[in-house]
Design an enzyme around this catalytic site. Structure first.
Site, short mmCIF file in Angstrom:
data_model
loop_
_atom_site.label_atom_id
_atom_site.label_comp_id
_atom_site.label_asym_id
_atom_site.label_seq_id
_atom_site.Cartn_x
_atom_site.Cartn_y
_atom_site.Cartn_z
N ARG A 194 66.73 48.25 16.99
CA ARG A 194 67.65 49.23 17.65
C ARG A 194 68.13 48.39 18.83
NH1 ARG A 194 65.76 48.85 22.13
NH2 ARG A 194 64.52 50.34 23.15
N THR A 237 63.29 56.50 29.98
CA THR A 237 62.94 57.01 28.20
C THR A 237 61.51 57.49 28.16
OG1 THR A 237 64.69 55.66 27.71
CG2 THR A 237 63.27 56.17 26.05
N ILE A 238 60.69 56.33 28.63
CA ILE A 238 59.27 56.70 28.34
C ILE A 238 58.70 57.50 29.45
CG2 ILE A 238 56.89 55.61 28.17
CD1 ILE A 238 58.99 54.92 26.07
N HIS A 268 63.94 51.66 15.36
CA HIS A 268 63.66 50.27 14.54
C HIS A 268 63.07 50.57 13.25
CE1 HIS A 268 63.47 48.93 18.72
NE2 HIS A 268 62.13 49.67 19.08
N GLN A 312 61.52 54.52 18.69
CA GLN A 312 61.04 53.71 19.86
C GLN A 312 60.94 54.84 21.18
OE1 GLN A 312 64.25 53.66 18.63
NE2 GLN A 312 65.41 54.25 20.45
N SER A 315 54.04 47.85 23.20
CA SER A 315 55.40 48.51 22.91
C SER A 315 55.48 49.21 21.61
CB SER A 315 56.39 47.32 22.88
OG SER A 315 56.08 46.88 21.57
N CYS A 316 56.62 49.90 21.50
CA CYS A 316 56.76 50.75 20.35
C CYS A 316 56.98 50.04 19.07
CB CYS A 316 58.00 51.24 20.28
SG CYS A 316 59.59 49.97 20.61
N ASN A 317 57.27 48.68 18.76
CA ASN A 317 56.99 48.11 17.68
C ASN A 317 55.59 47.65 17.23
OD1 ASN A 317 59.64 47.72 16.52
ND2 ASN A 317 60.51 46.55 18.58
N GLY A 337 56.36 46.51 28.36
CA GLY A 337 57.30 45.55 28.92
C GLY A 337 56.50 44.58 29.83
N HIS A 360 56.21 39.81 18.89
CA HIS A 360 55.46 40.89 18.41
C HIS A 360 54.13 40.78 17.72
CE1 HIS A 360 59.97 41.75 18.45
NE2 HIS A 360 59.34 42.88 18.99
P1 NAD Z 1 63.78 52.82 31.52
O1 NAD Z 1 64.98 51.98 32.04
O2 NAD Z 1 64.52 54.23 30.51
O3 NAD Z 1 63.40 53.79 32.58
C1 NAD Z 1 62.76 52.97 33.60
C2 NAD Z 1 63.00 54.02 34.91
O4 NAD Z 1 62.09 53.69 36.08
C3 NAD Z 1 64.29 54.42 35.46
O5 NAD Z 1 64.24 55.77 35.63
C4 NAD Z 1 64.50 53.51 36.69
O6 NAD Z 1 65.35 54.33 37.64
C5 NAD Z 1 62.92 53.56 37.10
N1 NAD Z 1 62.75 52.40 38.04
C6 NAD Z 1 63.45 51.22 38.14
N2 NAD Z 1 62.71 50.62 39.34
C7 NAD Z 1 61.94 51.44 39.59
C8 NAD Z 1 60.80 50.97 40.53
N3 NAD Z 1 60.78 49.85 41.26
N4 NAD Z 1 59.69 52.03 40.82
C9 NAD Z 1 59.92 53.13 40.05
N5 NAD Z 1 60.74 53.36 39.22
C10 NAD Z 1 61.81 52.64 38.74
O7 NAD Z 1 62.96 52.17 30.85
P2 NAD Z 1 61.91 52.43 29.58
O8 NAD Z 1 62.79 52.18 28.36
O9 NAD Z 1 61.37 53.97 29.70
O10 NAD Z 1 60.80 51.65 29.49
C11 NAD Z 1 59.66 51.68 30.46
C12 NAD Z 1 58.67 50.91 30.08
O11 NAD Z 1 58.10 51.36 28.70
C13 NAD Z 1 58.92 49.21 29.75
O12 NAD Z 1 57.72 48.64 29.87
C14 NAD Z 1 59.32 49.11 28.31
O13 NAD Z 1 59.15 47.88 27.86
C15 NAD Z 1 58.38 50.23 27.67
N6 NAD Z 1 58.73 50.69 26.38
C16 NAD Z 1 60.03 51.24 26.15
C17 NAD Z 1 60.31 51.75 24.82
C18 NAD Z 1 61.66 51.98 24.76
O14 NAD Z 1 62.12 51.99 23.57
N7 NAD Z 1 62.55 52.66 25.64
C19 NAD Z 1 59.46 51.87 24.01
C20 NAD Z 1 57.99 51.46 24.29
C21 NAD Z 1 57.87 50.75 25.52
#
Ligand code: NAD
Length: 344
Positions: A176, A12-13, A227, A308, A147-149, A118, A201
């Site tokens: 969410r 996602t990010i 959210h 988010q 994080s987003c929040n 995270g 948070h």
């Molecule tokens: P995600 O699960 O959508 O994506 C993570 C990606 O990393 C996946 O494509 C996965 O296949 C890959 N991956 C797994 N293990 C790996 C490894 N060892 N090395 C490299 N890649 C690997 O996660 P996300 O939602 O994008 O979250 C990533 C970070 O961003 C986290 O710290 C999360 O807390 C933070 N974050 C997430 C959001 C959200 O709402 N999704 C918002 C803000 C911050």
């Protein structure tokens, strides 16, 4: 100088950060690295995909063969890439906890790294926000973007704090359940309180706005779009509703939406960004409902919405600029990033 960026973890990010890096003229998306040949990765790298032509690497040596067997052209392992000296900074967007493990590898090869919310706050030398501590991040090697929040609370509270000085804050966070494509985490027909009270948070906001006394409680609800926060801040000075509205808008990355005009809920606000043809209907801005801004003596109230999936993307880009000394002035970076992402 053009900074060479690798994004590690294309979820996602990560996919959004990688795309945003490509839109900047002072940095180059030199590589992406991940662990599996997911449907998303394939789409991103298609000739019409936003990351077409980007060099792909495998983050975990044991997964290299499987990625190649799945038909992906993978250059080698992330460690080999870092050892080659071709990367100046990694934006680590791996799932929670993995960034801290990866830090050892980044340190070994002297490569700078940004970690996401995270990870625990101590993964970096500091936790970053473009509006609060850009200068402090200049030249740093390891920094965390919260994080987003947390980002939404920092952006909005920072504005109020500058206007009237914050005494204390209580915010309720309606989270969410999962991102739209994360079908494994989705919940149905239930509301789940975060049983740690106050929730994490508030302390996370304090990693950036260190002086603000804030407590939060959180609930997970069965939705994927965004959210919503209900904020009550007590101020030391005085502020009028219209002053706060004006200050929110002037700050940038905060917008006002009006329920009276039809933007009554998260779905209609997201629809606005679909109608504006924003990529992936992303809304990196915090959307404050205009009608919810209220002042009652020293109590200030509002509700805002957080997309988010995209809110932290501009902060990641500014953070690269600060850490790589590409721009000494935070506002210049904010303007540049905003322009590239279509944030007015
Ligand atoms: P995600 O699960 O959508 O994506 C993570 C990606 O990393 C996946 O494509 C996965 O296949 C890959 N991956 C797994 N293990 C790996 C490894 N060892 N090395 C490299 N890649 C690997 O996660 P996300 O939602 O994008 O979250 C990533 C970070 O961003 C986290 O710290 C999360 O807390 C933070 N974050 C997430 C959001 C959200 O709402 N999704 C918002 C803000 C911050």
């Amino acid at each position: 100088m053009v900074v060479r960026v690798c994004v590690n973890g294309i979820g996602t990010i990560g996919k959004r950060v990688a795309h945003a890096v490509k839109l900047q003229d002072d940095m180059k998306l030199a590589a992406i690295s991940t662990t599996s040949a997911s449907y998303t990765l394939r789409t991103l790298l298609e000739p019409e995909g936003p990351l077409y032509g980007t060099d792909l690497w495998c983050s975990v040596p044991e997964k290299l063969k499987a990625m190649r067997d799945a038909g992906m052209y993978v250059n080698g392992t992330l460690e080999e890439l870092l050892a080659s000296g071709k990367i100046d900074i990694v934006v680590d967007c791996t799932p929670e906890g993995i960034g801290a493990q990866n830090k050892i590898m980044y340190q070994k090869y002297g490569v700078k790294a940004i970690f996401q919310g995270g990870e625990k706050a101590n993964v970096g030398e500091m936790t970053f926000n473009s509006f609060v501590n850009y200068q402090e991040a200049l030249g740093k090697n390891y920094v965390r973007v919260p994080s987003c929040n947390t980002t939404s609370l920092i952006r909005t509270l920072n504005v109020l704090d500058k206007l009237a000085g914050i005494e204390s804050v209580f915010a309720t966070i309606i989270r969410r359940a999962s991102d739209p494509a994360d079908t494994e985490k989705t919940i149905m027909n239930t509301i789940e309180p975060t049983t740690t009270v106050p929730s994490h948070h508030g302390p996370d906001v304090q990693t950036v706005l260190k002086h603000i006394n804030i407590k939060t409680m959180a609930f997970k609800v069965p939705t994927t779009l965004a959210h919503v926060h209900a904020v009550n801040a007590k101020v030391k000075g005085q502020v009028k509703k219209d002053e706060l509205e004006e200050a929110f808008v002037k700050n940038t990355r905060i917008i006002l939406v009006s329920a009276d005009q039809g933007y009554k809920n998260t779905a209609t606000v997201i629809e606005r960004f679909r109608d504006l043809c924003r990529p992936r209907n992303d809304m990196p801005e915090v959307a404050v409902w205009k009608e919810t801004i209220a002042v009652d003596g020293s109590n200030v109230y509002w509700s805002h919405m957080v997309h988010q999936e995209s809110i932290v993307i501009p902060e990641n880009i500014d953070c690269i600029r600060a850490m790589c000394n590409l721009e000494k002035d935070g506002w210049s970076s904010i303007k540049k990033t905003n322009k590239s992402l279509g944030i007015s």
